[in-house]
Design a protein around this motif. Structure first.
Motif, mmCIF file in Angstrom:
data_model
loop_
_atom_site.group_PDB
_atom_site.id
_atom_site.type_symbol
_atom_site.label_atom_id
_atom_site.label_comp_id
_atom_site.label_asym_id
_atom_site.label_seq_id
_atom_site.Cartn_x
_atom_site.Cartn_y
_atom_site.Cartn_z
ATOM 1 N N ILE A 1 10.039 -2.201 -11.559
ATOM 2 C CA ILE A 1 9.999 -3.462 -10.828
ATOM 3 C C ILE A 1 11.410 -3.970 -10.563
ATOM 4 O O ILE A 1 12.224 -4.075 -11.471
ATOM 5 C CB ILE A 1 9.194 -4.516 -11.603
ATOM 6 C CG1 ILE A 1 7.738 -4.049 -11.772
ATOM 7 C CG2 ILE A 1 9.235 -5.865 -10.890
ATOM 8 C CD1 ILE A 1 6.880 -4.989 -12.599
ATOM 9 N N GLU A 2 11.678 -4.268 -9.300
ATOM 10 C CA GLU A 2 12.902 -4.938 -8.909
ATOM 11 C C GLU A 2 12.539 -6.336 -8.427
ATOM 12 O O GLU A 2 11.604 -6.502 -7.639
ATOM 13 C CB GLU A 2 13.614 -4.172 -7.791
ATOM 14 C CG GLU A 2 14.099 -2.797 -8.206
ATOM 15 C CD GLU A 2 14.880 -2.100 -7.099
ATOM 16 O OE1 GLU A 2 15.205 -2.785 -6.089
ATOM 17 O OE2 GLU A 2 15.147 -0.901 -7.230
ATOM 18 N N HIS B 1 6.112 -12.892 -4.120
ATOM 19 C CA HIS B 1 5.753 -12.032 -2.992
ATOM 20 C C HIS B 1 5.825 -10.585 -3.460
ATOM 21 O O HIS B 1 6.903 -10.081 -3.790
ATOM 22 C CB HIS B 1 6.706 -12.268 -1.817
ATOM 23 C CG HIS B 1 6.566 -11.273 -0.707
ATOM 24 N ND1 HIS B 1 7.604 -10.929 0.119
ATOM 25 C CD2 HIS B 1 5.513 -10.534 -0.295
ATOM 26 C CE1 HIS B 1 7.204 -10.033 0.996
ATOM 27 N NE2 HIS B 1 5.934 -9.771 0.754
ATOM 28 N N TYR B 2 4.675 -9.909 -3.476
ATOM 29 C CA TYR B 2 4.590 -8.491 -3.866
ATOM 30 C C TYR B 2 4.758 -7.614 -2.631
ATOM 31 O O TYR B 2 4.152 -7.865 -1.585
ATOM 32 C CB TYR B 2 3.237 -8.203 -4.509
ATOM 33 C CG TYR B 2 3.127 -8.628 -5.957
ATOM 34 C CD1 TYR B 2 3.123 -7.676 -6.976
ATOM 35 C CD2 TYR B 2 3.042 -9.963 -6.307
ATOM 36 C CE1 TYR B 2 3.020 -8.059 -8.316
ATOM 37 C CE2 TYR B 2 2.943 -10.351 -7.633
ATOM 38 C CZ TYR B 2 2.930 -9.398 -8.628
ATOM 39 O OH TYR B 2 2.837 -9.779 -9.946
ATOM 40 N N PHE B 3 5.534 -6.521 -2.793
ATOM 41 C CA PHE B 3 5.931 -5.692 -1.646
ATOM 42 C C PHE B 3 6.328 -4.315 -2.174
ATOM 43 O O PHE B 3 7.110 -4.219 -3.125
ATOM 44 C CB PHE B 3 7.122 -6.381 -0.964
ATOM 45 C CG PHE B 3 7.734 -5.657 0.202
ATOM 46 C CD1 PHE B 3 6.980 -5.301 1.291
ATOM 47 C CD2 PHE B 3 9.095 -5.384 0.217
ATOM 48 C CE1 PHE B 3 7.563 -4.668 2.385
ATOM 49 C CE2 PHE B 3 9.687 -4.748 1.296
ATOM 50 C CZ PHE B 3 8.921 -4.388 2.387
ATOM 51 N N THR B 4 5.776 -3.241 -1.593
ATOM 52 C CA THR B 4 6.111 -1.902 -2.067
ATOM 53 C C THR B 4 7.176 -1.225 -1.212
ATOM 54 O O THR B 4 7.458 -0.041 -1.399
ATOM 55 C CB THR B 4 4.860 -1.004 -2.141
ATOM 56 O OG1 THR B 4 4.186 -1.003 -0.870
ATOM 57 C CG2 THR B 4 3.904 -1.495 -3.223
ATOM 58 N N GLY B 5 7.774 -1.957 -0.287
ATOM 59 C CA GLY B 5 8.904 -1.405 0.446
ATOM 60 C C GLY B 5 8.568 -1.023 1.868
ATOM 61 O O GLY B 5 7.414 -0.821 2.246
ATOM 62 N N GLY C 1 0.773 -1.238 0.000
ATOM 63 C CA GLY C 1 0.000 0.000 0.000
ATOM 64 C C GLY C 1 0.798 1.279 0.000
ATOM 65 O O GLY C 1 0.217 2.363 0.098
ATOM 66 N N ARG C 2 2.119 1.224 -0.123
ATOM 67 C CA ARG C 2 2.915 2.448 -0.024
ATOM 68 C C ARG C 2 3.833 2.591 -1.241
ATOM 69 O O ARG C 2 5.031 2.870 -1.106
ATOM 70 C CB ARG C 2 3.727 2.431 1.280
ATOM 71 C CG ARG C 2 2.894 2.376 2.552
ATOM 72 C CD ARG C 2 2.223 3.692 2.882
ATOM 73 N NE ARG C 2 3.174 4.647 3.388
ATOM 74 C CZ ARG C 2 3.456 4.846 4.677
ATOM 75 N NH1 ARG C 2 2.836 4.120 5.598
ATOM 76 N NH2 ARG C 2 4.322 5.746 5.052
ATOM 77 N N LEU C 3 3.275 2.420 -2.432
ATOM 78 C CA LEU C 3 4.058 2.559 -3.656
ATOM 79 C C LEU C 3 4.646 3.968 -3.743
ATOM 80 O O LEU C 3 3.924 4.956 -3.659
ATOM 81 C CB LEU C 3 3.185 2.277 -4.873
ATOM 82 C CG LEU C 3 3.911 2.167 -6.216
ATOM 83 C CD1 LEU C 3 4.707 0.867 -6.295
ATOM 84 C CD2 LEU C 3 2.913 2.236 -7.376
ATOM 85 N N GLN C 4 5.961 4.054 -3.922
ATOM 86 C CA GLN C 4 6.652 5.332 -4.070
ATOM 87 C C GLN C 4 7.507 5.285 -5.321
ATOM 88 O O GLN C 4 8.204 4.302 -5.581
ATOM 89 C CB GLN C 4 7.535 5.613 -2.853
ATOM 90 C CG GLN C 4 6.771 5.766 -1.555
ATOM 91 C CD GLN C 4 7.693 6.117 -0.404
ATOM 92 O OE1 GLN C 4 8.659 6.850 -0.550
ATOM 93 N NE2 GLN C 4 7.385 5.584 0.769
ATOM 94 N N ASN D 1 -1.203 4.815 -0.328
ATOM 95 C CA ASN D 1 -1.286 5.323 -1.700
ATOM 96 C C ASN D 1 -2.281 4.429 -2.448
ATOM 97 O O ASN D 1 -1.909 3.392 -2.991
ATOM 98 C CB ASN D 1 0.099 5.283 -2.359
ATOM 99 C CG ASN D 1 0.078 5.727 -3.814
ATOM 100 O OD1 ASN D 1 -0.974 6.010 -4.391
ATOM 101 N ND2 ASN D 1 1.238 5.781 -4.434
ATOM 102 N N TYR D 2 -3.540 4.823 -2.464
ATOM 103 C CA TYR D 2 -4.596 3.963 -3.004
ATOM 104 C C TYR D 2 -4.484 3.803 -4.519
ATOM 105 O O TYR D 2 -4.710 2.712 -5.054
ATOM 106 C CB TYR D 2 -5.967 4.498 -2.599
ATOM 107 C CG TYR D 2 -6.191 4.407 -1.103
ATOM 108 C CD1 TYR D 2 -6.540 3.196 -0.516
ATOM 109 C CD2 TYR D 2 -6.008 5.517 -0.274
ATOM 110 C CE1 TYR D 2 -6.718 3.090 0.856
ATOM 111 C CE2 TYR D 2 -6.178 5.418 1.098
ATOM 112 C CZ TYR D 2 -6.535 4.198 1.666
ATOM 113 O OH TYR D 2 -6.691 4.100 3.021
ATOM 114 N N ASP D 3 -4.136 4.865 -5.214
ATOM 115 C CA ASP D 3 -3.939 4.738 -6.663
ATOM 116 C C ASP D 3 -2.740 3.841 -6.956
ATOM 117 O O ASP D 3 -2.754 3.064 -7.913
ATOM 118 C CB ASP D 3 -3.734 6.115 -7.293
ATOM 119 C CG ASP D 3 -5.012 6.947 -7.290
ATOM 120 O OD1 ASP D 3 -6.100 6.345 -7.353
ATOM 121 O OD2 ASP D 3 -4.903 8.186 -7.216
#
Length: 429
Positions: free
Chosen positions: A260-261, A284-288, A228-231, A304-306
C-alpha cells in the motif's frame, strides 16, 4: 415501504429515459451472499461494461440501464432507498456546457435542452448508532462512444466500456452493500453510485449539495475508482491526510500483504474531492493507471477479479474498524504543501496515460495514443514530461493547468526525461 415500489419506479424511469429505440438488455440477478466473491464482481462488471450499455455516458440510455441495475441490486439486497420521492434515484440535470460527449443520435436536437442524469442512493440503517453515517461511493458513468476525454482517435465512433473506469468501483459498492446487508453494521452505511464524474464530478457535487443525511453526522467517505487492475499487490490510497487516524486504520486492515502506498492529498480527479471540500474525511482507493485508460480496450477481460477481491476486503475491514464504538474520525485539512489541485478536463489533450502513482518531479506517462499529439511528436511510454509549452511542471496537476490554457491547433514544445537523456520535441496540440 413496499420493497417492490423502487423497482417499479426504476423501470418507469428507464422507459422515460431510453425511449422505444433502445430496450434494456437482460440483467443478471444479484446474488445475496455473506461474503465478497470474485465471481460476483465479475458478474457486475461484465454487465455494466457490456457493449449493450454503449459506454454509460452521462445522460444516455446506457447510463439509465446501469442506474436501474444498481437500484435493482440494492432492492434485492434489502437496502432502503435514500433518493428522492422514496426511490433510489437522486436526479440532476446536465447542461450543454458540461456535455463534451453527447449521446448517440440527433445531437443537434439533444443539445437544445438539458439532459437528465441521476445518482443512485441506498442506505443500511445502523443497529446501534443509526445517526452516524459512513458513505461508500463510486461513479458509474463513463465516456460513451469516445469524444472529449478519450485517449483513442476522436474521429472514430468506438464504445468505451470503462470496465476498470469505473464498472470496477461500481461493482465494489454493490459487493460491499450485499455484504453489510447480511453482516449488519452498528452505524449507518450510505451507498451511492454517482454519474457525471467524467465531465466534472457533477453527480458527487450535487450529492454533497443535497445531502440526504446531516453533514455533521457523516464520519467518513470512501471512494472506489479504478480498483480492478491490481498489479504486484500494489494499492494506492489517497486522502490519508484528511484524518489523523487513517494511516493507522489502513495498516491494521492490511492482512493480505498488500503493497500500500498512501498520499495525504484529499482532492484529485475523482468524487472524493467533493466530500473533502465539505470537510468530511475521505479515502480514495485506486489500483493505478494503465494503457487501456480512457480507451475502447478497457474491457471486462482485463480485470484482475481476485485482486479486486483483495482490495474490497481491505475496504471492508476499514469500514468495520470505523464501525466500532469510539472510532470517530476528526477532519484535518491537508497542508497546502501536500494538497494538490483538482484536475479540470478542459482544453486540449496530448493523448497520453498519466502514471497517477508517480511521486517524482514532472508527469510520467504509461501509455501513448499513436494518433494523438504526443504520439505524433514521438513521446513514449515511460517518458517523464518535465516541461510543456516551455513551462516547467511539477506534477500532473500543473500539467492539466497548462493544458487548460492551450487551444487545439497551437504548436509548441514538450520536454521529457527519457532515462538519462532530456529531450525537447516539437508538438502540435
Amino acid at each position: 415501504m413496499n420493497g417492490r415500489t423502487p423497482v417499479l419506479l426504476a423501470f418507469m424511469f428507464f422507459f422515460i429515459s431510453c425511449g422505444p429505440e433502445q430496450s434494456s438488455p437482460e440483467a443478471p440477478q444479484a446474488r445475496l451472499s455473506a461474503t465478497i466473491e470474485p465471481g460476483d464482481i465479475r458478474t457486475h462488471i461484465q454487465f455494466l461494461a457490456s457493449d449493450s450499455l454503449r459506454g454509460r455516458a452521462t445522460g444516455t440510455a446506457g447510463e439509465a440501464i446501469a442506474a436501474n441495475y444498481i437500484a435493482d441490486a440494492f432492492n434485492q439486497f434489502g437496502i432502503a432507498p435514500l433518493g428522492e420521492d422514496d426511490t433510489y434515484f437522486q436526479p440532476f440535470t446536465v447542461t450543454t456546457d458540461h456535455l463534451h460527449n453527447p449521446p448517440q443520435g440527433d445531437t443537434s436536437r439533444q443539445r437544445e435542452r438539458p439532459l437528465l442524469s441521476r445518482n443512485v442512493v441506498g442506505i443500511i440503517n445502523g443497529s446501534e448508532e443509526p445517526d452516524s453515517y459512513m458513505i461508500i461511493g463510486a461513479h458509474y458513468d463513463h465516456l460513451g462512444t469516445g469524444g472529449y476525454g478519450s485517449l483513442a482517435n476522436r474521429r472514430r465512433n468506438q464504445i468505451h466500456n470503462g470496465a476498470d473506469d469505473n464498472a470496477s468501483g461500481t461493482a465494489g459498492i454493490l459487493e460491499l452493500a450485499q455484504y453489510f446487508s447480511v453482516n449488519s453494521p452498528r452505524k449507518s452505511l450510505v451507498f451511492v453510485a454517482f454519474s457525471g464524474e467524467e465531465i466534472g464530478l457533477l453527480g458527487s457535487q450535487h450529492f454533497v449539495d443535497q445531502l440526504p443525511v446531516p453533514a455533521e453526522q457523516v464520519e467518513a467517505m470512501i471512494n472506489l475508482d479504478m480498483i480492478g487492475r491490481l498489479q504486484d499487490n500494489k494499492l494506492l490510497i489517497f486522502g490519508t491526510g484528511s484524518a489523523e487516524r487513517w494511516e493507522q486504520l489502513i495498516a491494521e486492515a492490511n492482512t493480505d500483504s498488500l503493497q500500500i502506498e498512501t498520499s495525504a492529498d484529499g482532492t484529485g480527479a475523482s468524487d472524493h474531492t467533493s466530500f473533502y471540500n465539505k470537510q468530511i474525511p475521505v479515502l480514495h482507493y485506486f489500483t493505478g493507471t494503465h494503457g487501456d485508460y480512457h480507451r475502447p480496450t478497457d474491457d471486462a477481460g482485463q480485470i484482475n477479479y481476485d485482486g479486486q477481491d483483495k482490495v474490497l476486503e481491505h475496504v471492508r475491514r476499514v469500514i468495520q474498524q470505523l464501525d466500532k464504538p469510539g472510532s470517530e474520525l476528526t477532519f484535518t485539512e491537508v497542508p497546502a504543501s501536500e494538497q494538490q489541485k483538482g484536475i479540470s478536463m478542459k482544453g486540449v489533450t496530448l493523448g497520453v496515460t498519466p502514471d497517477y502513482g508517480f511521486d517524482g518531479t514532472g508527469m510520467r506517462i504509461t501509455g501513448v495514443n499513436a494518433g494523438g499529439p504526443a504520439g505524433r511528436a514521438g513521446l513514449r511510454s515511460g517518458d517523464v514530461i518535465i516541461k510543456l509549452d516551455g513551462q516547467p511542471l511539477k506534477d500532473i496537476y500543473e500539467y492539466m493547468e497548462i493544458l487548460g490554457g492551450l487551444e487545439e491547433g497551437e504548436t509548441g514544445t514538450v520536454t521529457v526525461q527519457r532515462g538519462e537523456e532530456e529531450l525537447t520535441l516539437d508538438i502540435r496540440f
